[in-house]
Design a protein around this motif. Sequence first.
Motif, PDB file in Angstrom:
ATOM      1  N   GLY A 332       0.791  -1.216   0.000  1.00  0.00           N
ATOM      2  CA  GLY A 332       0.000   0.000   0.000  1.00  0.00           C
ATOM      3  C   GLY A 332       0.823   1.266   0.000  1.00  0.00           C
ATOM      4  O   GLY A 332       0.324   2.333  -0.384  1.00  0.00           O
ATOM      5  N   ALA A 333       2.117   1.177   0.412  1.00  0.00           N
ATOM      6  CA  ALA A 333       2.999   2.342   0.414  1.00  0.00           C
ATOM      7  C   ALA A 333       3.759   2.481  -0.893  1.00  0.00           C
ATOM      8  O   ALA A 333       4.729   3.235  -0.960  1.00  0.00           O
ATOM      9  CB  ALA A 333       3.980   2.250   1.583  1.00  0.00           C
ATOM     10  N   ARG A 334       3.346   1.745  -1.925  1.00  0.00           N
ATOM     11  CA  ARG A 334       3.957   1.760  -3.255  1.00  0.00           C
ATOM     12  C   ARG A 334       5.377   1.201  -3.242  1.00  0.00           C
ATOM     13  O   ARG A 334       6.168   1.441  -4.146  1.00  0.00           O
ATOM     14  CB  ARG A 334       3.979   3.164  -3.862  1.00  0.00           C
ATOM     15  CG  ARG A 334       2.618   3.775  -4.048  1.00  0.00           C
ATOM     16  CD  ARG A 334       2.599   4.954  -4.975  1.00  0.00           C
ATOM     17  NE  ARG A 334       3.758   5.828  -4.881  1.00  0.00           N
ATOM     18  CZ  ARG A 334       3.813   7.050  -5.401  1.00  0.00           C
ATOM     19  NH1 ARG A 334       2.743   7.543  -5.999  1.00  0.00           N
ATOM     20  NH2 ARG A 334       4.900   7.775  -5.294  1.00  0.00           N
ATOM     21  N   ASP A 359      10.390   2.501  -4.461  1.00  0.00           N
ATOM     22  CA  ASP A 359       9.082   3.077  -4.739  1.00  0.00           C
ATOM     23  C   ASP A 359       8.795   2.904  -6.229  1.00  0.00           C
ATOM     24  O   ASP A 359       9.701   3.023  -7.065  1.00  0.00           O
ATOM     25  CB  ASP A 359       9.064   4.548  -4.370  1.00  0.00           C
ATOM     26  CG  ASP A 359       7.688   5.162  -4.595  1.00  0.00           C
ATOM     27  OD1 ASP A 359       6.826   5.052  -3.715  1.00  0.00           O
ATOM     28  OD2 ASP A 359       7.505   5.753  -5.679  1.00  0.00           O
ATOM     29  N   GLU A 360       7.530   2.623  -6.573  1.00  0.00           N
ATOM     30  CA  GLU A 360       7.210   2.378  -7.980  1.00  0.00           C
ATOM     31  C   GLU A 360       7.491   3.610  -8.832  1.00  0.00           C
ATOM     32  O   GLU A 360       7.886   3.506 -10.000  1.00  0.00           O
ATOM     33  CB  GLU A 360       5.744   1.956  -8.139  1.00  0.00           C
ATOM     34  CG  GLU A 360       5.423   1.571  -9.575  1.00  0.00           C
ATOM     35  CD  GLU A 360       3.957   1.250  -9.802  1.00  0.00           C
ATOM     36  OE1 GLU A 360       3.627   0.864 -10.935  1.00  0.00           O
ATOM     37  OE2 GLU A 360       3.150   1.392  -8.853  1.00  0.00           O
ATOM     38  N   SER A 388      -2.512   5.758  -9.892  1.00  0.00           N
ATOM     39  CA  SER A 388      -3.832   5.734  -9.260  1.00  0.00           C
ATOM     40  C   SER A 388      -4.353   4.321  -9.080  1.00  0.00           C
ATOM     41  O   SER A 388      -5.423   4.131  -8.495  1.00  0.00           O
ATOM     42  CB  SER A 388      -4.824   6.550 -10.106  1.00  0.00           C
ATOM     43  OG  SER A 388      -5.016   5.938 -11.384  1.00  0.00           O
ATOM     44  N   ALA A 389      -3.598   3.332  -9.546  1.00  0.00           N
ATOM     45  CA  ALA A 389      -4.015   1.938  -9.376  1.00  0.00           C
ATOM     46  C   ALA A 389      -4.088   1.537  -7.915  1.00  0.00           C
ATOM     47  O   ALA A 389      -4.762   0.561  -7.566  1.00  0.00           O
ATOM     48  CB  ALA A 389      -3.049   1.015 -10.128  1.00  0.00           C
ATOM     49  N   TYR A 390      -3.383   2.280  -7.032  1.00  0.00           N
ATOM     50  CA  TYR A 390      -3.400   1.928  -5.618  1.00  0.00           C
ATOM     51  C   TYR A 390      -4.733   2.250  -4.956  1.00  0.00           C
ATOM     52  O   TYR A 390      -4.958   1.870  -3.805  1.00  0.00           O
ATOM     53  CB  TYR A 390      -2.254   2.647  -4.894  1.00  0.00           C
ATOM     54  CG  TYR A 390      -0.907   2.130  -5.321  1.00  0.00           C
ATOM     55  CD1 TYR A 390      -0.340   1.035  -4.681  1.00  0.00           C
ATOM     56  CD2 TYR A 390      -0.230   2.709  -6.387  1.00  0.00           C
ATOM     57  CE1 TYR A 390       0.885   0.539  -5.092  1.00  0.00           C
ATOM     58  CE2 TYR A 390       1.000   2.222  -6.801  1.00  0.00           C
ATOM     59  CZ  TYR A 390       1.558   1.126  -6.157  1.00  0.00           C
ATOM     60  OH  TYR A 390       2.764   0.629  -6.561  1.00  0.00           O
ATOM     61  N   THR A 415      -4.512  -6.030  -4.253  1.00  0.00           N
ATOM     62  CA  THR A 415      -4.262  -7.238  -3.454  1.00  0.00           C
ATOM     63  C   THR A 415      -5.094  -7.283  -2.191  1.00  0.00           C
ATOM     64  O   THR A 415      -5.439  -8.351  -1.713  1.00  0.00           O
ATOM     65  CB  THR A 415      -2.777  -7.311  -3.075  1.00  0.00           C
ATOM     66  OG1 THR A 415      -2.429  -6.127  -2.332  1.00  0.00           O
ATOM     67  CG2 THR A 415      -1.913  -7.394  -4.321  1.00  0.00           C
ATOM     68  N   SER A 416      -5.404  -6.147  -1.605  1.00  0.00           N
ATOM     69  CA  SER A 416      -6.165  -6.143  -0.347  1.00  0.00           C
ATOM     70  C   SER A 416      -6.777  -4.765  -0.159  1.00  0.00           C
ATOM     71  O   SER A 416      -6.625  -3.870  -0.986  1.00  0.00           O
ATOM     72  CB  SER A 416      -5.258  -6.508   0.831  1.00  0.00           C
ATOM     73  OG  SER A 416      -4.288  -5.507   1.017  1.00  0.00           O
ATOM     74  N   ALA A 417      -7.436  -4.620   0.946  1.00  0.00           N
ATOM     75  CA  ALA A 417      -8.051  -3.322   1.247  1.00  0.00           C
ATOM     76  C   ALA A 417      -7.027  -2.265   1.634  1.00  0.00           C
ATOM     77  O   ALA A 417      -7.365  -1.098   1.803  1.00  0.00           O
ATOM     78  CB  ALA A 417      -9.070  -3.491   2.375  1.00  0.00           C
ATOM     79  N   HIS A 418      -5.765  -2.649   1.799  1.00  0.00           N
ATOM     80  CA  HIS A 418      -4.727  -1.708   2.222  1.00  0.00           C
ATOM     81  C   HIS A 418      -4.069  -1.003   1.051  1.00  0.00           C
ATOM     82  O   HIS A 418      -3.123  -0.236   1.243  1.00  0.00           O
ATOM     83  CB  HIS A 418      -3.667  -2.437   3.045  1.00  0.00           C
ATOM     84  CG  HIS A 418      -4.226  -3.097   4.272  1.00  0.00           C
ATOM     85  ND1 HIS A 418      -4.725  -2.393   5.360  1.00  0.00           N
ATOM     86  CD2 HIS A 418      -4.408  -4.413   4.562  1.00  0.00           C
ATOM     87  CE1 HIS A 418      -5.162  -3.248   6.275  1.00  0.00           C
ATOM     88  NE2 HIS A 418      -4.990  -4.475   5.820  1.00  0.00           N
ATOM     89  N   GLY A 419      -4.516  -1.282  -0.170  1.00  0.00           N
ATOM     90  CA  GLY A 419      -4.024  -0.531  -1.320  1.00  0.00           C
ATOM     91  C   GLY A 419      -2.883  -1.150  -2.077  1.00  0.00           C
ATOM     92  O   GLY A 419      -2.271  -0.492  -2.917  1.00  0.00           O
ATOM     93  N   GLY A 420      -2.516  -2.400  -1.807  1.00  0.00           N
ATOM     94  CA  GLY A 420      -1.468  -3.049  -2.574  1.00  0.00           C
ATOM     95  C   GLY A 420      -1.922  -3.379  -3.990  1.00  0.00           C
ATOM     96  O   GLY A 420      -3.120  -3.493  -4.276  1.00  0.00           O
TER      97      GLY A 420
END
Length: 814
Positions: A332-334, A359-360, A388-390, A415-420
Motif C-alpha cells: 500500500g505504500a507503493r 518506490d514504484e 492511481s491503481a493503488y 491485493t487487499s483493502a490496504h491498497g497493494g
Amino acid sequence: MRPAKFRNLLGFAAPLSLFTASPALSAPLDMARLAETAPIAMIAGALAFGGVAAWIVRRAVHQNREAVRNATQGQAAMRATLDDFESLLHGLPELTLVWRGDASEPQIFGQGHVCLPPGRSTADAADFRTWLTAGDAEYLLRHLNGLRREARGFETSMTTRDGRLMRVVGRAAGATAILRIRPATSQPNDGETGVRPQSGPAFAESLFTNLDMPAWRRDKDGYLVFANRAFIELANEHGPVNRPGDLPDLFSRDDVLAQQDRLARGENTTPVQVTIDDAGNFELVQFALEQGTAGFLRPVNDAAAPEAPEIGMAQIAGIIDAIAIPIAIFDGARQLRYFNTAYCGFWDLDPNWLKSGLDEGAILDRLRTRGQLPSEADYRAWRAKHLSAYGLKSKREDLWYLPDGRTLNVTAVPTSAHGGVIYAFEDISERLALESRYNAMIHVQHETLSALSEGVAVFGTNGRLTLHNPRLSQLWALPMNELGQHPHIDQIGEACARAMPEDGRALWQSLKQRIVDLNPTRRDTSGRLNRADGRLIDYAVTRLPDGQTMMSFVDVTDSANYERVLKERNDALVTADRLKDAFVQNVSYELRSPLTNIIGFADLLASDTAGELNERQKAYTDYIRASSQTLGVLIDNILDLATVDAGVAELKLERNDISKLVERARAGLAGTMATEAGDRQVNLVVDMPKDLPPLVADGTRIVQVLYNLLSNAVRYSPPGAVVKLTVEERTEHIAFIVADEGAGTSEDIQSAVNAPKGQQVEGRQREAGLGLAIVKTFVNLHGGAIKVEQREPRGTKVTVTLPITPAQAVTAAE
C-alpha cells in the motif's frame, strides 16, 4: 337483461315483425291468417339463422388459420433459438454432459479436442476410463453417482492420460445432472508452453490447482468457493460438513469464523498447527485476498519445522517466480515487495537494485530515462494516472505502446483493502500482429468471394448463414439486407418461397438436410438442381474443419445447353461418318462387279475373237479399256482413303529396287493413258541414277504414289509437252521429283498439299482430286514430305521425299 336472453328475444321478434309490417297483418289475428303467414315467418327465420351461422363458421375458420400461421412462425422461431443455444454450447472451449432423468447416456456438447487426448472423439467423453487416469476416473464416477442420485454438487480437478489438468464441475438442476469439463487455467507445463495465468482470486485458484497440499479459497462470508482435489479428498474422509450441493468442507462453521476473526486481527504471520483425525498434524496457513481469504494445509515435519512466511502473498512466491509473465507486487505504500525473474528480464533491471524495496515511481522514472515507457507528451499526468491503481477496487487493464514497437497489456489487480497492487505485463505484440494479418486475410477473403461468379454461402452448426457473397443473392433472388442479418436456413427457405413460389421452399428443404448435419462421418456432396424457372444450378457442399458447412452454387444453364447441342452435333457427325463408311464399302463393291465385266468384254473385243474390228471400233475399244482402268484406280483410291480415315491403314515394309518401282508406275500409266497418249503425244522422261540404294517401304503404296503424280501431270499437260520424273539420293532420303509443263496449280491446291503433317485443311480441295490426297496420305505414313511448287514460266513441280533407313520408315509406319 342478459345477452343470451336478448338474442332469444330478437329471434322471437323477427317473425313477429312480419305481422306488424303492414296494416293488413296488424289487424286482429285469426287462425286462418296465422296459418297462412306461419310458413313465411319460418322461412325468414331459417334464412336469418343460416346467415348468422355461416358468418360464425367463417370467422372461426379465419381465426383457426391465423392461429395455425402464428403457431408455425412460433415453432420456426423456437427451432432457430434452439439451434442458437446448441451452437453456443458446441462453440464453448469445454465439454458439457447432460443426463436427463434416468437416461443412461448423456447429451454431449462442446469441443472434444479441447479436453480429450489426441485420438479421442467427442463421443468418448462419457467413457472416463479411456481418457482420465485410473484414480481420477473412479473418483469422478463415484461423485457423478452421488450427483445423479442425491443431487450432491462437486468441483474438482482431474488429470488426463496425456498429463493435462481439467476442472470438473458437477451440478444438479431438478432431475437433470450437468457435468462441465474445461482445461484448468494453469497447466503443469505452463513454464514450457508459455501459458500465462491471470491475476487475482482466479490466479490463486489456478496456482492452488496444481498443489499437492490441500488448498482452498473462501468468500467474505467464509463459505468455500474453490477447493483443490487434495482438499476435497481429505474433506470427504474427515470433514464434519457434507451438505448436498455444496463443496465438502474440512472445518466446521465455528472453526471457519474463528479463522476469519484471527485474520481480521492481523494474526496471520505465524501458521497455526491443527490436527485432523487420522490424517495427522498440519500447519494452517491463511491470508487475505481481494474478495475473501485463501489458505492451505502443510504437513508438519517434526524434524525441521519451516519458517513462517512474512506476508500472505509470499506463500505463493515460488510458484509466481516460475511463471513466464512479468509480475511485480507492491504494497500500500507503493514499495516493491516481490517480483519474479521474468520481470527483471523483461525490463532489463538489476535484481539487486530492485530488492532494496524501491518506490514504484522511482522505477517508472528510470524506465522513462532509458526510453522504455510509452512516449507521452505529458509524462507527469500519465505517471499520476498509472499510480492511481493503488486506489482501485477491481482489476484494471491498460495498453502500453513502447518505443521499440512492442505493445503491452498491463493488468493491475488490487491485493487487499490496504491498497497493494499486483502488476502483470503481457506482451501482446504478436497477438495484435496476428489479429491484423487475420483481419487482412478476412478482407481479402471477402473481396475474393465478392468477385466470384459462383454463389457462396457458409452456414454454422446452428443452421445460420455466417458468410455469403452478392452472387448468392442474384442466383436465388434474395435481398442482400436480409442475408446480412445472418438468417436461419428456414428463413432463407421462406424468402425463396416468396421469390420462387413453385419450388423455392422445396429446394431449400432438400438442401437443409445436407447443411444442418452434425454427423462426424459426413462427407462432401454435390448435385444439380432443376428449378421450375428453367435454370440449372450445380451445387457443392463442403465440410469445413471448424464444423461449418460451405455451399457453392453455379448457374450452368447456358453451358448445359451448349453441351447438349454439341452432343447432338457430335452424334450426327458420328452417324454421318458411319453412313459414309457404309456407302464407300457398298459403292466400291457394287462398282467392281460391273467394272470387271466391262473390262472383260473390252479385252474380248480388242482380241478379235468375236470378229475383226475396224480402226474406229478399235479406238472406241481402247477408250473403254483405258477409262475402265482409270475407274478401277479411283475405286482403289476411295477404299484406301476410307482405310486411312478409319485408322487401320498398315504398311508392309520391305526392301525395294527403286528402278522397278518407277517402271511399274510407268507401265500402269501407259496402260491407262494409252489412247490419250496417242492424241496428246505427252513425252515421259525418267532421270534416275543407277547406283541408288534400296528403299525400305511398302512397294505397292510407293507405286501408287508415283502413278498418281505422273497421271496428274500427264492429264493437265498440253499435247507435245514433256513430263519429267527425276529420282535423287539425298542425306538418308530419296527424292522423287515430277515436273510438267501444264497451266500450273492453284493456290488452293498448293495450300492443301503443302499443309504441315497433322494439320487439318478445311475439306479436300476439289481441284486436288483423289490423286493428290492419296499421295499426301501415303507419303505421311512413310514419314516423308511432299511439296508443290509453281514453275516459271509455266508448269508444276511436285517433290516427294521419303526416308531410306529402316528405323525411320518403321517409326513413320507406326
